[in-house]
Motif scaffolding. Structure first.
Motif, PDB file in Angstrom:
ATOM      1  N   LEU A 221     -21.101 -38.668  47.826  1.00  0.00           N
ATOM      2  CA  LEU A 221     -20.095 -39.188  48.734  1.00  0.00           C
ATOM      3  C   LEU A 221     -18.602 -39.251  48.054  1.00  0.00           C
ATOM      4  CD1 LEU A 221     -22.325 -42.375  50.034  1.00  0.00           C
ATOM      5  CD2 LEU A 221     -21.615 -40.453  51.016  1.00  0.00           C
ATOM      6  N   MET A 222     -18.686 -38.928  46.886  1.00  0.00           N
ATOM      7  CA  MET A 222     -17.340 -38.638  46.271  1.00  0.00           C
ATOM      8  C   MET A 222     -16.535 -37.514  46.402  1.00  0.00           C
ATOM      9  SD  MET A 222     -18.068 -40.380  42.495  1.00  0.00           S
ATOM     10  CE  MET A 222     -16.424 -40.002  41.828  1.00  0.00           C
ATOM     11  N   PHE A 223     -17.181 -36.376  46.907  1.00  0.00           N
ATOM     12  CA  PHE A 223     -16.758 -35.325  47.164  1.00  0.00           C
ATOM     13  C   PHE A 223     -15.397 -35.588  48.023  1.00  0.00           C
ATOM     14  CE2 PHE A 223     -15.872 -31.523  49.873  1.00  0.00           C
ATOM     15  CZ  PHE A 223     -15.963 -30.469  48.936  1.00  0.00           C
ATOM     16  N   PRO A 224     -14.238 -34.909  47.811  1.00  0.00           N
ATOM     17  CA  PRO A 224     -13.991 -33.694  46.821  1.00  0.00           C
ATOM     18  C   PRO A 224     -13.670 -34.045  45.167  1.00  0.00           C
ATOM     19  CG  PRO A 224     -12.104 -34.132  48.093  1.00  0.00           C
ATOM     20  CD  PRO A 224     -12.885 -35.279  48.493  1.00  0.00           C
ATOM     21  N   LEU A 225     -14.025 -35.433  45.085  1.00  0.00           N
ATOM     22  CA  LEU A 225     -13.867 -36.002  43.739  1.00  0.00           C
ATOM     23  C   LEU A 225     -15.293 -35.630  42.786  1.00  0.00           C
ATOM     24  CD1 LEU A 225     -12.105 -39.504  43.856  1.00  0.00           C
ATOM     25  CD2 LEU A 225     -11.090 -37.182  43.492  1.00  0.00           C
ATOM     26  N   LYS A 226     -15.074 -35.444  41.543  1.00  0.00           N
ATOM     27  CA  LYS A 226     -16.400 -35.013  40.810  1.00  0.00           C
ATOM     28  C   LYS A 226     -16.454 -36.313  39.573  1.00  0.00           C
ATOM     29  CE  LYS A 226     -16.024 -30.044  41.244  1.00  0.00           C
ATOM     30  NZ  LYS A 226     -16.280 -28.776  40.610  1.00  0.00           N
ATOM     31  N   TYR A 227     -17.846 -36.731  39.583  1.00  0.00           N
ATOM     32  CA  TYR A 227     -17.992 -38.036  38.596  1.00  0.00           C
ATOM     33  C   TYR A 227     -18.115 -37.119  37.386  1.00  0.00           C
ATOM     34  CZ  TYR A 227     -19.889 -42.282  37.069  1.00  0.00           C
ATOM     35  OH  TYR A 227     -20.014 -43.501  36.433  1.00  0.00           O
ATOM     36  N   SER A 228     -17.298 -37.778  36.420  1.00  0.00           N
ATOM     37  CA  SER A 228     -17.260 -37.211  35.050  1.00  0.00           C
ATOM     38  C   SER A 228     -17.764 -38.188  33.903  1.00  0.00           C
ATOM     39  CB  SER A 228     -15.755 -36.994  34.939  1.00  0.00           C
ATOM     40  OG  SER A 228     -15.083 -38.056  34.924  1.00  0.00           O
ATOM     41  N   TYR A 229     -18.297 -39.165  34.164  1.00  0.00           N
ATOM     42  CA  TYR A 229     -18.836 -40.303  33.272  1.00  0.00           C
ATOM     43  C   TYR A 229     -20.340 -40.077  33.240  1.00  0.00           C
ATOM     44  CZ  TYR A 229     -14.283 -42.688  33.333  1.00  0.00           C
ATOM     45  OH  TYR A 229     -12.967 -42.832  32.905  1.00  0.00           O
ATOM     46  N   PRO A 230     -21.143 -40.796  32.019  1.00  0.00           N
ATOM     47  CA  PRO A 230     -22.553 -40.780  32.124  1.00  0.00           C
ATOM     48  C   PRO A 230     -23.130 -40.788  33.442  1.00  0.00           C
ATOM     49  CG  PRO A 230     -21.667 -41.641  30.290  1.00  0.00           C
ATOM     50  CD  PRO A 230     -20.528 -41.659  31.144  1.00  0.00           C
ATOM     51  N   TYR A 231     -24.014 -39.803  33.566  1.00  0.00           N
ATOM     52  CA  TYR A 231     -24.961 -39.535  35.044  1.00  0.00           C
ATOM     53  C   TYR A 231     -26.433 -39.259  34.605  1.00  0.00           C
ATOM     54  CZ  TYR A 231     -26.542 -37.754  39.373  1.00  0.00           C
ATOM     55  OH  TYR A 231     -27.249 -37.668  40.626  1.00  0.00           O
ATOM     56  N   HIS A 365       2.406 -36.445  41.064  1.00  0.00           N
ATOM     57  CA  HIS A 365       3.518 -37.454  41.181  1.00  0.00           C
ATOM     58  C   HIS A 365       2.768 -38.718  41.883  1.00  0.00           C
ATOM     59  CE1 HIS A 365       7.087 -39.621  41.229  1.00  0.00           C
ATOM     60  NE2 HIS A 365       7.964 -38.462  41.472  1.00  0.00           N
ATOM     61  N   LYS A 366       2.107 -39.550  41.045  1.00  0.00           N
ATOM     62  CA  LYS A 366       1.376 -40.530  41.519  1.00  0.00           C
ATOM     63  C   LYS A 366       2.167 -41.719  42.180  1.00  0.00           C
ATOM     64  CE  LYS A 366      -2.020 -40.092  37.751  1.00  0.00           C
ATOM     65  NZ  LYS A 366      -2.607 -40.768  36.785  1.00  0.00           N
ATOM     66  N   GLY A 387      -7.874 -42.782  37.465  1.00  0.00           N
ATOM     67  CA  GLY A 387      -9.229 -42.381  37.117  1.00  0.00           C
ATOM     68  C   GLY A 387      -9.360 -40.925  36.700  1.00  0.00           C
ATOM     69  N   MET A 388     -10.475 -40.765  35.921  1.00  0.00           N
ATOM     70  CA  MET A 388     -10.715 -39.367  35.158  1.00  0.00           C
ATOM     71  C   MET A 388     -11.144 -38.325  36.590  1.00  0.00           C
ATOM     72  SD  MET A 388     -12.667 -39.910  31.686  1.00  0.00           S
ATOM     73  CE  MET A 388     -12.875 -38.182  31.576  1.00  0.00           C
ATOM     74  N   ALA A 389     -11.828 -38.961  37.624  1.00  0.00           N
ATOM     75  CA  ALA A 389     -11.965 -38.082  38.683  1.00  0.00           C
ATOM     76  C   ALA A 389     -10.890 -37.380  39.454  1.00  0.00           C
ATOM     77  CB  ALA A 389     -13.048 -38.995  39.693  1.00  0.00           C
ATOM     78  N   PHE A 390      -9.927 -38.231  39.717  1.00  0.00           N
ATOM     79  CA  PHE A 390      -8.761 -37.565  40.133  1.00  0.00           C
ATOM     80  C   PHE A 390      -8.016 -36.723  39.396  1.00  0.00           C
ATOM     81  CE2 PHE A 390      -4.361 -37.540  42.035  1.00  0.00           C
ATOM     82  CZ  PHE A 390      -4.589 -37.429  43.312  1.00  0.00           C
ATOM     83  N   ALA A 391      -8.153 -36.938  38.128  1.00  0.00           N
ATOM     84  CA  ALA A 391      -7.360 -36.095  37.260  1.00  0.00           C
ATOM     85  C   ALA A 391      -8.220 -34.635  37.242  1.00  0.00           C
ATOM     86  CB  ALA A 391      -7.566 -36.409  35.776  1.00  0.00           C
ATOM     87  N   GLY A 392      -9.383 -34.762  37.506  1.00  0.00           N
ATOM     88  CA  GLY A 392     -10.259 -33.418  37.577  1.00  0.00           C
ATOM     89  C   GLY A 392      -9.947 -32.754  39.056  1.00  0.00           C
ATOM     90  N   PHE A 393      -9.613 -33.667  40.029  1.00  0.00           N
ATOM     91  CA  PHE A 393      -9.192 -33.012  41.260  1.00  0.00           C
ATOM     92  C   PHE A 393      -8.129 -32.616  41.277  1.00  0.00           C
ATOM     93  CE2 PHE A 393      -6.814 -34.049  45.176  1.00  0.00           C
ATOM     94  CZ  PHE A 393      -7.819 -33.537  46.168  1.00  0.00           C
ATOM     95  N   VAL A 394      -7.057 -33.000  40.479  1.00  0.00           N
ATOM     96  CA  VAL A 394      -5.572 -32.310  40.368  1.00  0.00           C
ATOM     97  C   VAL A 394      -5.882 -30.937  39.827  1.00  0.00           C
ATOM     98  CG1 VAL A 394      -3.475 -32.462  39.497  1.00  0.00           C
ATOM     99  CG2 VAL A 394      -4.322 -34.496  40.520  1.00  0.00           C
ATOM    100  N   SER A 395      -6.727 -31.036  38.662  1.00  0.00           N
ATOM    101  CA  SER A 395      -6.824 -29.886  37.893  1.00  0.00           C
ATOM    102  C   SER A 395      -7.427 -28.720  38.524  1.00  0.00           C
ATOM    103  CB  SER A 395      -7.764 -29.931  36.526  1.00  0.00           C
ATOM    104  OG  SER A 395      -7.971 -28.929  35.902  1.00  0.00           O
TER     105      SER A 395
END
Length: 680
Positions: A221-231, A365-366, A387-395
């Motif tokens: 459900l988070m797509f297009p974000l990706k979960y980057s913490y322990p799963y 530019h947040k 959050g880290m998920a949005f940082a991955g989204f930008v990358s």
């Protein structure tokens, strides 16, 4: 495809510790003997290595009589509490697990393959287990892009691997629809907001497979974000101390440990079997911003409860049938796709490509995004962007030239349609189903799939009294067969897929999420007022200037009017200097101050950057040899003390100079387009 591991319980069922490895995940509740002949079970465990790569461990566990347990006490047997003597060997059953470890996520294929190996064993079929395992491990999976491959393990089976069209889109099957069925709309939305704002989420259930499905659904459900913490969809009993970790996580545990986990004070706990969630008092859960929250709830209600809209009709139409589970799953996912498209609308206009390093760096530019969306004080979106998920989204999605998927098309071309459909449920449902069809086609690109056949064990085979123990696999023989299979497959041409890349469409600009567009300030008439006022100033028409100045100052509350001001002032600069008389100087400084008043640290920086060179261009003579520049009258604004403003301005100048080096005047029509837009 993967590697298969045969796991047995330890021979000594006393207090000997288990090795810290995959054995913990084969039996998450601990290795225990049983007095009953249990059905074989299957579930998927997800392990993450040090490089953040996931390994999917498919576990098939079955029970067989252990004839080597003479003298075992009943307190060691599951379900026994009293010590009444010795257990007869035929009455003790030990678990054994077949585990397939792979970086590929094909749970149904792996279930069928492990089930076939078990069937050959339990029904004593005349096939070599080593040959089956070698054929499985040597099978080459086609590249993504809708490819399919027929294969056989050599036991009368016929199986099909179907790859999705796009690797970036999650494959969910029916897990998302199942999660909403278990927890309901409001509870799932709460969990959705929890993972996006980096809270700890814990599932518990009596079914290990339901735990895996729930974690998969929530992450998708988070797509297009990706979960980057322990799963960790299935956490073994020996690792429960992980729940005290300070980092966010998505974890699943068996319900037998629900008393232990309910003592956690900073974890949101979801009971899949009871359909409830528990949010501790110390956690403030930031909700989705309105009106997106209401729109999402309404869309989910129309999909999951289609009869709700006509429940009060005196003469209701025939009962509306729900979509089948796989399509219902995709319709729910389409709602969240539309949500993210609205939430991230115009995000590309806030991306900045920094080229002064060896490798280009993409910066988002947040503050500009929050200011233009009108969500400067919204706690939810601020946490998401930080959050880290949005940082991955930008990358991942920041580069201007890459392969695109459904989200890129949606956020670039369909946002306006989504807004129009907000007040029309029929059109909204139609669009949701169109998106669901695309998601369904991504997972099932070939409507006419080949016939599949996988032998199953005979009914009640696990209850047989006389079953030979599962044999020990000859590893050297398996390796030989794998090498033979790989040598044959090398003769076939490789199935490689060329990734199609294109220029990512920019989409519409950032607008307020509340639709409070200041049309009065951004109208053509207001822009004309600003232009006329500036013309009157430079023509020394004092009376006309005094009449139009108040209206021009009000118009400068709008972004388009501020852009118009910088453009018009630039037209009156000759050779980087423009001398004014005292009256003109006061008028220009007053308009600059009004413009910079709204360029705070939480506003866009491009207006202040465009105004910066003008403040050192306009000046007046105070005395012979003494000049006063405009910057001395506008230097108290907070925008000039913001370090990020100066960095952003510097990077923008570098980018413009790079463009001027590589693009001709005809090709570089970006600035021309902006000027034409301001002049309209």
């Amino acid at each position: 495809m993967g590697k298969i591991i045969q796991r047995f319980p330890q021979k000594d069922w006393d207090d000997t510790p288990f090795p810290q490895g995959i054995e913990l995940f084969c039996q998450p509740g601990g290795w225990q003997l049983s007095r009953e002949r249990k059905q074989p079970t299957f579930f998927v465990v997800v392990l993450t290595d040090i490089d953040s790569d996931r390994h999917y461990c498919s576990c098939l566990t079955f029970y067989e009589a252990d004839i080597n347990l003479q003298g075992t006490k009943q307190e060691d047997v599951e379900g026994e509490e009293e010590v009444t003597g010795l257990i007869q060997p035929a009455e003790v059953f030990a678990p054994k697990s077949l585990v397939l470890v792979s970086r590929l996520d094909y749970p149904e294929i792996f279930r069928a393959c492990l089930g076939l190996i078990y069937t050959v064993h339990v029904d004593s079929l005349n096939f070599s287990l080593e040959s089956l395992i070698a054929n499985l491990c040597a099978c080459l999976v086609p590249a993504a892009g809708g490819s399919q491959k027929l294969f056989s393990l050599g036991a009368g089976d016929r199986q099909l691997i179907q790859t999705p069209l796009h690797d970036s889109l999650p494959v969910t099957g029916t897990s998302v629809a199942l999660l909403f069925q278990q927890l309901g709309i409001q509870n799932v939305l709460s969990l959705f907001c929890a993972v996006l704002t980096e809270n700890k989420v814990l599932f518990h259930s009596t079914s290990f497979q339901r735990l895996s499905d729930a974690c998969r659904a929530l992450e998708s459900l988070m797509f297009p974000l990706k979960y980057s913490y322990p799963y960790i969809p299935i956490l073994p009993a020996q690792l429960l101390e992980v729940l005290s970790s300070p980092t966010p996580f998505i974890i699943g545990v068996h319900s037998v440990f629900r008393t232990e986990v309910h003592e956690l004070l900073d974890v949101i706990i979801a009971d899949l079997d009871g359909g409830t969630i528990k949010i501790p008092e110390c956690i403030h859960l930031s909700p989705l911003p309105e009106p997106l929250l209401h729109q999402t709830q309404m869309a989910l209600s129309l999909i999951l409860h289609p009869d709700l809209e006509v429940a009060d009709y005196a003469f209701p139409p025939p009962r509306t049938a729900l979509s089948h589970s796989k399509m219902l799953d995709k319709e729910v996912r389409a709602v969240f796709l539309r949500l993210f498209a609205q939430l991230f609308q115009g995000y590309r206009s806030c991306l900045q490509l920094i080229r002064i390093h060896a490798e280009p760096v993409i910066h988002f530019h947040k503050t500009a995004f929050l200011g233009q969306r009108g969500l400067v004080e919204n706690d939810f979106l601020i946490k998401v962007l930080n959050g880290m998920a949005f940082a991955g989204f930008v990358s991942d999605r920041g580069p201007p030239y890459r392969s695109c998927d459904l989200f890129d098309e949606l956020v670039a071309f369909e946002v306006e349609r989504i807004k129009v459909e907000e007040s029309n449920p029929l059109k909204m449902i139609k669009h949701i189903r169109e998106l669901a069809e695309q998601l369904f086609k991504n997972e099932n690109p070939n409507p006419h799939m080949a016939f599949q056949k996988v032998p199953r064990p005979t009914e009640g085979s696990h209850l047989r009294v006389h079953i030979l123990p599962f044999p020990k696999i000859n590893e050297s023989r398996v390796q030989e067969l794998i090498q033979e299979g790989l040598a044959k497959s090398q003769l076939a041409p490789p199935t490689s897929r060329v990734e199609k890349k294109c220029v990512v469409p920019a989409g519409p600009p950032v607008v307020s999420i509340m639709d409070k567009v200041t049309t009065v300030f951004n109208s053509a008439q207001r822009l004309e007022v600003v232009r006329n006022c500036i013309s009157f100033i430079f023509e020394n028409k004092v009376l006309e200037t005094e009449k139009t100045l108040p209206a021009a100052l009000r118009a400068l509350k709008g972004k388009a009017a501020r852009q118009c001001l910088t453009y018009e002032l630039g037209l009156h600069v000759q050779q980087n200097r423009a001398i004014l008389d005292h009256q003109q100087f006061d008028y220009i400084v007053r308009m600059m101050n009004c413009t910079l008043q709204d360029c705070s640290t939480l506003e866009e920086y491009n207006i202040a950057a465009a105004l910066l060179p003008l403040t050192s261009a306009f000046y007046r003579k105070l005395a012979p040899g003494v000049s006063q520049f405009a910057y001395t009258c506008v230097q108290d604004h907070p925008i000039w003390t913001n370090q990020q403003f100066w960095e952003t301005t510097f990077y923008n100048n570098v980018q413009n100079q790079v463009r001027s080096l590589y693009l001709s005047a005809k090709e570089d029509n970006h600035s021309t387009y902006l000027k034409q837009k301001v002049r309209k």
